[in-house]
Motif scaffolding. Structure first.
Motif, PDB file in Angstrom:
ATOM      1  N   ALA A 252      -0.581   1.776  16.500  1.00  0.00           N
ATOM      2  CA  ALA A 252      -1.828   1.333  15.881  1.00  0.00           C
ATOM      3  C   ALA A 252      -2.168   2.240  14.699  1.00  0.00           C
ATOM      4  O   ALA A 252      -1.802   3.415  14.693  1.00  0.00           O
ATOM      5  CB  ALA A 252      -2.980   1.354  16.886  1.00  0.00           C
ATOM      6  N   VAL A 253      -2.865   1.648  13.711  1.00  0.00           N
ATOM      7  CA  VAL A 253      -3.309   2.414  12.537  1.00  0.00           C
ATOM      8  C   VAL A 253      -4.784   2.112  12.285  1.00  0.00           C
ATOM      9  O   VAL A 253      -5.197   0.950  12.242  1.00  0.00           O
ATOM     10  CB  VAL A 253      -2.505   2.051  11.271  1.00  0.00           C
ATOM     11  N   ILE A 254      -5.561   3.168  12.117  1.00  0.00           N
ATOM     12  CA  ILE A 254      -6.949   3.026  11.671  1.00  0.00           C
ATOM     13  C   ILE A 254      -7.025   3.619  10.276  1.00  0.00           C
ATOM     14  O   ILE A 254      -6.701   4.784  10.069  1.00  0.00           O
ATOM     15  CB  ILE A 254      -7.935   3.728  12.618  1.00  0.00           C
ATOM     16  N   ALA A 255      -7.423   2.776   9.314  1.00  0.00           N
ATOM     17  CA  ALA A 255      -7.512   3.187   7.908  1.00  0.00           C
ATOM     18  C   ALA A 255      -8.977   3.246   7.496  1.00  0.00           C
ATOM     19  O   ALA A 255      -9.805   2.454   7.949  1.00  0.00           O
ATOM     20  CB  ALA A 255      -6.747   2.210   7.021  1.00  0.00           C
ATOM     21  N   ALA A 256      -9.292   4.175   6.598  1.00  0.00           N
ATOM     22  CA  ALA A 256     -10.689   4.450   6.268  1.00  0.00           C
ATOM     23  C   ALA A 256     -11.364   3.335   5.481  1.00  0.00           C
ATOM     24  O   ALA A 256     -12.584   3.213   5.507  1.00  0.00           O
ATOM     25  CB  ALA A 256     -10.798   5.757   5.502  1.00  0.00           C
ATOM     26  N   ASN A 257     -10.599   2.522   4.769  1.00  0.00           N
ATOM     27  CA  ASN A 257     -11.185   1.338   4.122  1.00  0.00           C
ATOM     28  C   ASN A 257     -10.098   0.295   3.901  1.00  0.00           C
ATOM     29  O   ASN A 257      -8.936   0.494   4.277  1.00  0.00           O
ATOM     30  CB  ASN A 257     -11.907   1.699   2.820  1.00  0.00           C
ATOM     31  N   ASP A 258     -10.473  -0.823   3.316  1.00  0.00           N
ATOM     32  CA  ASP A 258      -9.509  -1.916   3.164  1.00  0.00           C
ATOM     33  C   ASP A 258      -8.461  -1.631   2.097  1.00  0.00           C
ATOM     34  O   ASP A 258      -7.347  -2.154   2.162  1.00  0.00           O
ATOM     35  CB  ASP A 258     -10.246  -3.220   2.847  1.00  0.00           C
ATOM     36  N   ALA A 259      -8.801  -0.818   1.099  1.00  0.00           N
ATOM     37  CA  ALA A 259      -7.814  -0.472   0.084  1.00  0.00           C
ATOM     38  C   ALA A 259      -6.707   0.393   0.679  1.00  0.00           C
ATOM     39  O   ALA A 259      -5.518   0.201   0.378  1.00  0.00           O
ATOM     40  CB  ALA A 259      -8.484   0.253  -1.080  1.00  0.00           C
ATOM     41  N   THR A 260      -7.075   1.346   1.556  1.00  0.00           N
ATOM     42  CA  THR A 260      -6.050   2.145   2.223  1.00  0.00           C
ATOM     43  C   THR A 260      -5.304   1.308   3.262  1.00  0.00           C
ATOM     44  O   THR A 260      -4.105   1.489   3.474  1.00  0.00           O
ATOM     45  CB  THR A 260      -6.660   3.402   2.872  1.00  0.00           C
ATOM     46  N   ALA A 261      -6.012   0.361   3.892  1.00  0.00           N
ATOM     47  CA  ALA A 261      -5.342  -0.547   4.835  1.00  0.00           C
ATOM     48  C   ALA A 261      -4.310  -1.413   4.121  1.00  0.00           C
ATOM     49  O   ALA A 261      -3.253  -1.733   4.680  1.00  0.00           O
ATOM     50  CB  ALA A 261      -6.379  -1.434   5.531  1.00  0.00           C
ATOM     51  N   ASP A 262      -4.598  -1.791   2.883  1.00  0.00           N
ATOM     52  CA  ASP A 262      -3.647  -2.575   2.085  1.00  0.00           C
ATOM     53  C   ASP A 262      -2.349  -1.798   1.918  1.00  0.00           C
ATOM     54  O   ASP A 262      -1.245  -2.343   2.072  1.00  0.00           O
ATOM     55  CB  ASP A 262      -4.282  -2.871   0.724  1.00  0.00           C
ATOM     56  N   ALA A 263      -2.466  -0.493   1.615  1.00  0.00           N
ATOM     57  CA  ALA A 263      -1.278   0.347   1.464  1.00  0.00           C
ATOM     58  C   ALA A 263      -0.534   0.481   2.789  1.00  0.00           C
ATOM     59  O   ALA A 263       0.708   0.456   2.834  1.00  0.00           O
ATOM     60  CB  ALA A 263      -1.682   1.723   0.947  1.00  0.00           C
ATOM     61  N   VAL A 264      -1.286   0.600   3.878  1.00  0.00           N
ATOM     62  CA  VAL A 264      -0.674   0.694   5.206  1.00  0.00           C
ATOM     63  C   VAL A 264       0.154  -0.549   5.495  1.00  0.00           C
ATOM     64  O   VAL A 264       1.312  -0.461   5.950  1.00  0.00           O
ATOM     65  CB  VAL A 264      -1.761   0.878   6.288  1.00  0.00           C
ATOM     66  N   ILE A 265      -0.416  -1.713   5.220  1.00  0.00           N
ATOM     67  CA  ILE A 265       0.266  -2.972   5.534  1.00  0.00           C
ATOM     68  C   ILE A 265       1.472  -3.180   4.615  1.00  0.00           C
ATOM     69  O   ILE A 265       2.500  -3.733   5.037  1.00  0.00           O
ATOM     70  CB  ILE A 265      -0.736  -4.134   5.468  1.00  0.00           C
ATOM     71  N   GLU A 266       1.384  -2.691   3.380  1.00  0.00           N
ATOM     72  CA  GLU A 266       2.540  -2.743   2.482  1.00  0.00           C
ATOM     73  C   GLU A 266       3.711  -1.958   3.075  1.00  0.00           C
ATOM     74  O   GLU A 266       4.864  -2.435   3.085  1.00  0.00           O
ATOM     75  CB  GLU A 266       2.164  -2.182   1.112  1.00  0.00           C
ATOM     76  N   ALA A 267       3.419  -0.762   3.579  1.00  0.00           N
ATOM     77  CA  ALA A 267       4.470   0.072   4.169  1.00  0.00           C
ATOM     78  C   ALA A 267       4.995  -0.529   5.464  1.00  0.00           C
ATOM     79  O   ALA A 267       6.212  -0.501   5.733  1.00  0.00           O
ATOM     80  CB  ALA A 267       3.932   1.477   4.423  1.00  0.00           C
ATOM     81  N   LEU A 268       4.111  -1.085   6.281  1.00  0.00           N
ATOM     82  CA  LEU A 268       4.552  -1.741   7.523  1.00  0.00           C
ATOM     83  C   LEU A 268       5.440  -2.940   7.220  1.00  0.00           C
ATOM     84  O   LEU A 268       6.447  -3.171   7.902  1.00  0.00           O
ATOM     85  CB  LEU A 268       3.327  -2.173   8.343  1.00  0.00           C
ATOM     86  N   ALA A 269       5.054  -3.716   6.201  1.00  0.00           N
ATOM     87  CA  ALA A 269       5.843  -4.900   5.829  1.00  0.00           C
ATOM     88  C   ALA A 269       7.253  -4.508   5.416  1.00  0.00           C
ATOM     89  O   ALA A 269       8.236  -5.204   5.736  1.00  0.00           O
ATOM     90  CB  ALA A 269       5.145  -5.653   4.702  1.00  0.00           C
ATOM     91  N   ALA A 270       7.373  -3.381   4.723  1.00  0.00           N
ATOM     92  CA  ALA A 270       8.688  -2.927   4.278  1.00  0.00           C
ATOM     93  C   ALA A 270       9.592  -2.577   5.449  1.00  0.00           C
ATOM     94  O   ALA A 270      10.824  -2.608   5.332  1.00  0.00           O
ATOM     95  CB  ALA A 270       8.530  -1.714   3.358  1.00  0.00           C
ATOM     96  N   GLN A 271       8.987  -2.280   6.601  1.00  0.00           N
ATOM     97  CA  GLN A 271       9.750  -1.941   7.809  1.00  0.00           C
ATOM     98  C   GLN A 271       9.768  -3.100   8.814  1.00  0.00           C
ATOM     99  O   GLN A 271      10.207  -2.915   9.957  1.00  0.00           O
ATOM    100  CB  GLN A 271       9.147  -0.700   8.470  1.00  0.00           C
ATOM    101  N   GLY A 272       9.282  -4.258   8.403  1.00  0.00           N
ATOM    102  CA  GLY A 272       9.261  -5.417   9.294  1.00  0.00           C
ATOM    103  C   GLY A 272       8.225  -5.315  10.407  1.00  0.00           C
ATOM    104  O   GLY A 272       8.350  -5.968  11.447  1.00  0.00           O
ATOM    105  N   LEU A 273       7.162  -4.507  10.175  1.00  0.00           N
ATOM    106  CA  LEU A 273       6.171  -4.267  11.220  1.00  0.00           C
ATOM    107  C   LEU A 273       4.799  -4.887  10.921  1.00  0.00           C
ATOM    108  O   LEU A 273       3.887  -4.777  11.745  1.00  0.00           O
ATOM    109  CB  LEU A 273       5.990  -2.752  11.418  1.00  0.00           C
ATOM    110  N   ALA A 274       4.654  -5.526   9.767  1.00  0.00           N
ATOM    111  CA  ALA A 274       3.364  -6.124   9.424  1.00  0.00           C
ATOM    112  C   ALA A 274       3.021  -7.231  10.415  1.00  0.00           C
ATOM    113  O   ALA A 274       3.842  -8.103  10.703  1.00  0.00           O
ATOM    114  CB  ALA A 274       3.382  -6.682   8.004  1.00  0.00           C
ATOM    115  N   GLY A 275       1.829  -7.188  10.964  1.00  0.00           N
ATOM    116  CA  GLY A 275       1.417  -8.164  11.965  1.00  0.00           C
ATOM    117  C   GLY A 275       1.784  -7.769  13.385  1.00  0.00           C
ATOM    118  O   GLY A 275       1.281  -8.357  14.337  1.00  0.00           O
ATOM    119  N   LYS A 276       2.635  -6.756  13.518  1.00  0.00           N
ATOM    120  CA  LYS A 276       3.026  -6.266  14.846  1.00  0.00           C
ATOM    121  C   LYS A 276       2.243  -5.022  15.252  1.00  0.00           C
ATOM    122  O   LYS A 276       2.030  -4.788  16.436  1.00  0.00           O
ATOM    123  CB  LYS A 276       4.526  -5.963  14.863  1.00  0.00           C
ATOM    124  N   VAL A 277       1.856  -4.229  14.258  1.00  0.00           N
ATOM    125  CA  VAL A 277       1.068  -3.022  14.504  1.00  0.00           C
ATOM    126  C   VAL A 277      -0.380  -3.305  14.081  1.00  0.00           C
ATOM    127  O   VAL A 277      -0.633  -3.599  12.914  1.00  0.00           O
ATOM    128  CB  VAL A 277       1.618  -1.818  13.702  1.00  0.00           C
TER     129      VAL A 277
END
Length: 373
Positions: A252-277
Motif C-alpha cells: 500500500a502507498v499513502i501519498a500526501a496529495n494527488d500530484a504525488t499520487a500521480d507520480a506513485v501510480i506512474e512508477a507502479l504502472a511501469a512495474q505492472g502494479l498499477a491498480g494492484k497496490v
C-alpha cells in the motif's frame, strides 16, 4: 464674558480630543503584533459559522483592498483557489491583488513586500515555506496590516487568523481507508514538502492511525520520505527508490496529495502494479478523480475549496474592517495560539465520487468518466 466662554469651550474641546487620542493609543497597544486571542471568539469544534461583522473601512477608499500572496499556480488545485477567492472577495464589494511565486521563497517574500507597499488593508498568505514567511507577518503588522493564513499556517509568527481544512483529519481519512483494505502488510509513505506545515499535519494524521498497527506488527513502514517542494518529479524518485529497495514487494502507498499520487501510480504502472497496490491521495484533482473511476487510485480526500475560498474572503474583509470573526479552534504555530477556522474534509472513492465531487460541480461527470467506456 464672551472671551471667557470661548476659552471654556476651547478647554472642553481639547479635553475631549485628548481623551479620544488616549483611547486610540490604548487600542493600538492592545492589538500590537497582530491580535491577541481576545479579539476572537473560540467556538466548539462543530461550529463553522462566520459571524456577521460591523466595522468601517480602515481607509477612505470606496473598496477594501486585499493582498493575496500565493505559493504557486503550477498545480490545478491552486488555480481553482485563486479564481474562487477572487470571485468571493469581489462579490463582497472588495478588490484583491494576487501574486504567485511558484515555489520561490525569496520571490514570495519580495511579492508580499510589494503588496504591503501598495497600501492593502489585509494580507492573505499561502506560504511556500512556513518559517520563511514569518518575517512578512511582522512587516505587515508594522504597517498596520493584519494577516490571514490561507490553507497553510505560517510558523513562528503572530498570525491574526488561519483558515483551512482539518489537515490532520485528512491524513486520518487516508490511513483509515487504506488500512481497511490492507490491514496487514508493507506500507510506503510519500510525504509532502518538509517546509510546509500542512505536510507535517497530514503525516501526523496518517500515523495517528498507522502507529497502533505498526506497534502490533501488522504493518511495516518500508519507506518514508518527504517530497521536496511537492514536485511530482521528486515524488517519482521517492517511489522508484521504495520499489527498488523492496524488490517491488509493497502492499500500500499513502501519498500526501494527488500530484504525488500521480507520480506513485506512474512508477507502479511501469512495474505492472498499477491498480494492484492501493494508493491514497488528496485534493480531488481531475486526474485523480479519473484514476479513481479507472481503478488505479484508491481514494482521494476532497476539500470543497469553494467553501474555503468563501470563508477566507469573508474573514479577510471582516478583519480588514475590524469586524467580528469566529474561530472554531486555536492552533499553535510555535509562537502563538492562532485563532483558526477549520473545515471538514471528505474521503472519496469510486462508490462516492458521484455524490461528492461531481454533485458539487467540482468536476463534471463527463470529465471524470471520459476515459471509462
Amino acid at each position: 464674558m464672551e472671551r471667557f466662554r470661548t476659552s471654556i469651550r476651547m478647554i472642553l474641546f481639547l479635553s475631549l480630543l485628548l481623551l479620544a487620542m488616549a483611547g486610540i493609543l490604548a487600542a493600538c497597544e492592545e492589538n500590537d503584533d497582530g491580535g491577541s486571542g481576545a479579539a476572537y471568539q473560540v467556538e466548539p469544534a462543530a461550529s463553522l459559522a462566520v459571524e456577521a461583522a460591523g466595522g468601517e473601512s480602515p481607509t477612505a477608499r470606496d473598496k477594501v483592498k486585499i493582498g493575496f500572496s500565493m505559493d504557486t499556480l503550477l498545480e490545478e488545485r491552486w488555480l481553482k483557489d485563486r479564481e474562487l477567492f477572487k470571485a468571493a472577495v469581489e462579490a463582497l464589494g472588495a478588490e484583491v491583488d494576487i501574486m504567485a511565486a511558484n515555489g520561490d521563497d525569496a520571490l514570495q517574500i519580495a511579492q508580499a513586500e510589494t503588496l504591503i507597499s501598495r497600501g492593502i488593508d489585509l494580507l492573505v498568505i499561502v506560504p511556500h515555506n512556513a518559517e520563511a514567511m514569518a518575517s512578512i507577518v511582522q512587516k505587515a503588522h508594522l504597517a498596520g496590516i493584519k494577516v490571514l493564513a490561507y490553507d497553510r499556517l505560517v510558523r513562528n509568527a503572530n498570525v491574526d487568523m488561519y483558515v483551512s481544512f482539518d489537515n490532520e483529519q485528512v491524513g486520518e481519512l487516508q490511513a483509515k481507508a487504506i488500512t481497511k483494505l490492507v490491514p496487514r502488510g508493507k506500507y510506503v509513505y510519500i510525504g509532502g514538502a518538509d517546509t510546509d506545515n500542512n505536510a507535517h499535519l497530514l503525516k501526523k494524521g496518517v500515523f495517528n492511525v498507522l502507529q497502533p498497527l505498526i506497534d502490533s506488527g501488522d504493518i511495516t513502514i518500508v519507506y518514508d520520505q518527504w517530497t521536496k517542494n511537492w514536485e511530482p518529479a521528486n515524488a517519482l524518485e521517492n517511489i522508484q527508490a521504495a520499489l527498488e529497495a523492496n524488490d517491488n514487494d509493497i502492499d500500500a502507498v499513502i501519498a500526501a496529495n494527488d500530484a504525488t499520487a500521480d507520480a506513485v501510480i506512474e512508477a507502479l504502472a511501469a512495474q505492472g502494479l498499477a491498480g494492484k497496490v492501493p494508493v491514497a491521495g488528496q485534493d480531488a484533482d481531475l486526474k485523480a478523480a479519473q484514476r479513481i473511476v479507472e481503478g488505479t487510485q484508491t481514494l482521494t480526500v476532497y476539500k470543497p475549496i469553494q467553501s474555503l475560498a468563501q470563508a477566507a474572503a469573508e474573514l479577510a474583509v471582516k478583519l480588514a474592517t475590524d469586524g467580528a470573526v469566529t474561530a472554531n479552534r486555536t492552533i499553535s504555530n510555535g509562537k502563538a495560539r492562532v485563532p483558526s477556522l477549520l473545515l471538514a474534509p471528505i474521503a472519496v472513492d469510486r462508490t462516492s465520487i458521484d455524490e461528492t465531487v461531481i454533485a458539487d460541480g467540482f468536476h463534471s461527470r463527463e470529465d471524470v468518466y471520459q476515459n471509462v467506456k
